[in-house]
Design a protein around this motif. Structure first.
Motif, PDB file in Angstrom:
ATOM      1  N   VAL A  88      46.072  63.757  43.075  1.00 41.03           N
ATOM      2  CA  VAL A  88      45.722  62.674  43.998  1.00 41.03           C
ATOM      3  C   VAL A  88      44.339  62.130  43.679  1.00 41.03           C
ATOM      4  O   VAL A  88      44.121  60.908  43.669  1.00 41.03           O
ATOM      5  CB  VAL A  88      45.784  63.182  45.454  1.00 41.03           C
ATOM      6  CG1 VAL A  88      45.159  62.168  46.385  1.00 41.03           C
ATOM      7  CG2 VAL A  88      47.207  63.432  45.850  1.00 41.03           C
TER       8      VAL A  88
ATOM      9  N   ILE B  63      50.145  61.775  47.252  1.00 38.47           N
ATOM     10  CA  ILE B  63      50.932  62.890  46.700  1.00 38.47           C
ATOM     11  C   ILE B  63      52.368  62.432  46.499  1.00 38.47           C
ATOM     12  O   ILE B  63      53.013  62.752  45.509  1.00 38.47           O
ATOM     13  CB  ILE B  63      50.883  64.114  47.645  1.00 38.47           C
ATOM     14  CG1 ILE B  63      49.483  64.689  47.682  1.00 38.47           C
ATOM     15  CG2 ILE B  63      51.833  65.189  47.168  1.00 38.47           C
ATOM     16  CD1 ILE B  63      49.385  65.949  48.508  1.00 38.47           C
TER      17      ILE B  63
ATOM     18  N   TRP C 185      57.248  69.616  46.075  1.00 42.01           N
ATOM     19  CA  TRP C 185      56.726  70.008  44.758  1.00 42.01           C
ATOM     20  C   TRP C 185      57.376  71.306  44.288  1.00 42.01           C
ATOM     21  O   TRP C 185      57.219  71.695  43.133  1.00 42.01           O
ATOM     22  CB  TRP C 185      55.205  70.172  44.811  1.00 42.01           C
ATOM     23  CG  TRP C 185      54.508  68.867  44.743  1.00 42.01           C
ATOM     24  CD1 TRP C 185      54.475  67.917  45.716  1.00 42.01           C
ATOM     25  CD2 TRP C 185      53.758  68.329  43.646  1.00 42.01           C
ATOM     26  NE1 TRP C 185      53.756  66.835  45.302  1.00 42.01           N
ATOM     27  CE2 TRP C 185      53.300  67.063  44.032  1.00 42.01           C
ATOM     28  CE3 TRP C 185      53.440  68.805  42.387  1.00 42.01           C
ATOM     29  CZ2 TRP C 185      52.537  66.268  43.196  1.00 42.01           C
ATOM     30  CZ3 TRP C 185      52.672  68.013  41.555  1.00 42.01           C
ATOM     31  CH2 TRP C 185      52.227  66.755  41.958  1.00 42.01           C
TER      32      TRP C 185
ATOM     33  N   ILE D  73      54.584  67.903  50.358  1.00 42.90           N
ATOM     34  CA  ILE D  73      54.054  69.030  49.582  1.00 42.90           C
ATOM     35  C   ILE D  73      55.169  70.019  49.257  1.00 42.90           C
ATOM     36  O   ILE D  73      55.245  70.541  48.151  1.00 42.90           O
ATOM     37  CB  ILE D  73      52.911  69.708  50.355  1.00 42.90           C
ATOM     38  CG1 ILE D  73      51.706  68.764  50.380  1.00 42.90           C
ATOM     39  CG2 ILE D  73      52.513  71.006  49.705  1.00 42.90           C
ATOM     40  CD1 ILE D  73      50.514  69.325  51.053  1.00 42.90           C
TER      41      ILE D  73
ATOM     42  N   ALA E 279      48.565  69.297  42.806  1.00 37.84           N
ATOM     43  CA  ALA E 279      48.915  68.102  43.587  1.00 37.84           C
ATOM     44  C   ALA E 279      47.659  67.403  44.071  1.00 37.84           C
ATOM     45  O   ALA E 279      47.533  66.172  43.980  1.00 37.84           O
ATOM     46  CB  ALA E 279      49.800  68.492  44.765  1.00 37.84           C
TER      47      ALA E 279
END
Lengths: 198, 375
Positions: free
Chosen positions: B48, B266, B117, B114, B44
């Motif tokens: 970015v 993200i 994900w 996050i 991730a």
């Protein structure tokens, strides 16, 4: 004790503690904004408890509805009207506090008694895990159809009520009191901002 | 990770290897657990960095500039330099601000993004957890974000910040509904909320079985709503520079600002990945990999074929996602920002009815042609 059950126990302890402490904070904190944020934390912890009970769909729905919609709307309302002024204490505050504490304590004792005296069937029915989503759908459209539809009618009524309250300009007189509606704060028909000077 | 016949199962191989060294099953499992999480977290963050570089370079190309040039070849180290700069800046909390909420806000914005994900699949077994509620988990998690935005907007003690936070919450609530309805139509066709099942349902005939042909309207609705949820131009009203200085980010500096920055990028990569998963066949190659293996006379279960198929899957997922990121960046420089009333009108009066009609038509088509629209 296996790895999974230890993890579960720790998670349960932490989540329960968060729920109880957070709920006390929601009620006791003087700052309403802190209370509202703590309420979001309590909702999230309850979702965590659902997860521990293998009800992942209910947990996600709890997050989506209570945290994502209800709590955000509460915060929204608080912040739109937040004037940062200390409200004067209402009369007989001490008596009110004692009374409400008594009512809450009584309710707590009652609930504890029910929880202790009820013969819970342990262990409960086996969890169906991932099939729960389909099962909830089946129930909503068969034996729980009427409550489901009634809830939607209730929401529709609330929505129409909100629109009536917000758009008072469509009525010449106040809906509740019957007096002529105060049109002062209501948006007028568009008038040119720059009038041509004679 | 789940065990599915046909497909690499790294978890089983890893644990078997460790148990071969004489470790117990529990310890082997414990050592395995953090690996996919760390890997996805690294992926991730690297995503970015690539995204920031692409944004700078493509924006420059759109405006006929050169863009970052000196930090590494073609300025490829520029995102690292940006990150380092933010890392070394002084961490300022305004004097009249609410320190606790001010610090907590950016964290609350980043964590749900996050966590989402968790359900992004890069292959049949290449995801952290194939949870049954899959895509619904993402919808639920993304609804936590506005609380963080409201929190930082309120705690900054600044009218621009508060307005930005309120706008962010209003925008997020309005666009969540058409987004969820668009996802619901896809879920109805694949009979499952799991992201893996959604991709598997699109694998029959390569590019022709992708959902974009069956859900063109849903695809457009989802993409618009995803951009609005990411607060990308033309929907970046919460931080509109000309009106609100920088919205809820106004008072933030250093790493706290970096958390917002990280979170928004993200989120963009995540949304692009999910569009790829929901509508563009996920890890599927335009030609089914089984056909290719058949033409080459290789059995699909051969280890070499499996490794190649998994690599192609990862490359395809990332490629599709970055193609969408490219379009998002192009959109940023070709479309003007909408006004707040236009934004809410678009969400409630246009996208919501269209999404409802789309859902209804999908349900009808599913009943009429169960073979094509999922039985």
């Amino acid at each position: 004790m296996t790895l999974a059950s230890t993890t579960q126990l720790i998670c349960f302890a932490v989540l329960s503690l968060t729920v109880v402490v957070g709920a006390f904070g929601v009620v006791l904190l003087p700052n309403i904004v802190y209370s509202a944020f703590l309420l979001g934390g309590v909702f999230l912890s309850v979702a965590g408890l659902y997860l521990l009970l293998n009800a992942s769909f209910v947990a996600a729905a709890q997050v989506l509805v209570y945290v994502g919609a209800v709590n955000v709307l509460i915060l929204f309302a608080i912040m739109l009207v937040n004037k940062r002024e200390d409200l004067s204490d209402s009369s007989g505050l001490a008596l009110r506090r004692v009374l409400s504490a008594g009512v809450c304590g009584g309710l707590f004792v009652l609930l504890t008694r029910v929880a202790v005296t009820t013969p819970w069937a342990l262990p409960g029915p086996a969890s169906i895990g991932e099939e729960a989503t389909a099962r909830i759908g089946e129930h909503l459209f068969s034996d729980y159809l009427l409550p489901f539809e009634l809830a939607s009618v209730l929401l529709l009524m609330a929505m129409i009520g909100a629109i009536v309250l917000a758009r008072r300009d469509v009525f010449a007189s106040d809906v509740i009191t019957g007096e002529p509606a105060d049109q002062g704060l209501i948006e007028k028909a568009r008038t040119p901002l720059l009038t041509s000077k004679p | 990770m789940v065990t599915t016949p046909g497909g690499l199962d790294l978890q089983a191989s890893f644990e078997a290897a460790l148990e071969g060294f004489g470790l117990s099953h529990g310890v082997a499992h414990l050592l395995w657990l953090p690996l996919p999480m760390v890997l996805v977290l690294v992926a991730a963050v690297v995503g970015v960095l690539v995204n920031v570089w692409l944004e700078r370079k493509i924006s420059a190309a759109v405006q006929q500039r050169i863009g970052p040039e000196y930090a590494g070849a073609l300025g490829i180290l520029q995102p690292m330099a940006d990150g380092l700069k933010l890392l070394f800046k002084e961490d300022i909390i305004p004097a009249r601000a609410d320190g606790l909420l001010f610090t907590l806000g950016p964290v609350l914005v980043l964590i749900p993004v996050i966590l989402s994900w968790l359900v992004v699949p890069f292959g049949q077994n290449l995801l952290i957890s194939n949870v049954g509620i899959g895509i619904f988990l993402w919808i639920a998690l993304s609804s936590i974000q506005p609380i963080g935005l409201l929190m930082s907007g309120y705690a900054s003690n600044n009218k621009y910040s508060l307005l930005g936070g309120l706008r962010a919450a209003a925008q997020s609530i309005s666009y969540e509904i058409p987004l969820a309805l668009a996802v619901l139509a896809v879920v109805m066709m694949s009979n499952s909320l799991s992201t893996v099942d959604i991709v598997n349902q699109q694998t029959g005939a390569g590019i022709f079985s992708w959902n974009i042909w069956r859900q063109p309207v849903g695809f457009v609705i989802f993409w618009i709503c995803a951009l609005a949820e990411c607060e990308r131009l033309p929907f970046d009203l919460p931080e509109a520079e000309e009106e609100l200085v920088a919205g809820y980010q106004t008072e933030y500096a250093g790493m706290k600002f970096a958390l917002f920055y990280l979170g928004s990028y993200i989120n963009l990569v995540l949304s692009a990945l999910l569009v790829a998963v929901l509508y563009l066949g996920g890890w599927g190659f335009p030609l089914p990999i089984e056909w290719l293996a058949g033409w080459l006379g290789q059995p699909i279960d051969a280890p070499v074929v499996q490794v190649i198929a998994a690599s192609v899957g990862i490359v395809m997922t990332v490629l599709k996602a970055y193609l969408l990121v490219f379009f998002a960046i192009l959109l940023r420089w070709s479309v003007p920002r909408v006004r707040i009333d236009q934004l809410l009108d678009l969400g409630w009066k246009f996208l919501l009815p269209i999404a409802l009609v789309n859902l209804l038509v999908t349900a009808g088509l599913k009943l009429a042609f169960p073979g094509v629209f999922g039985g």
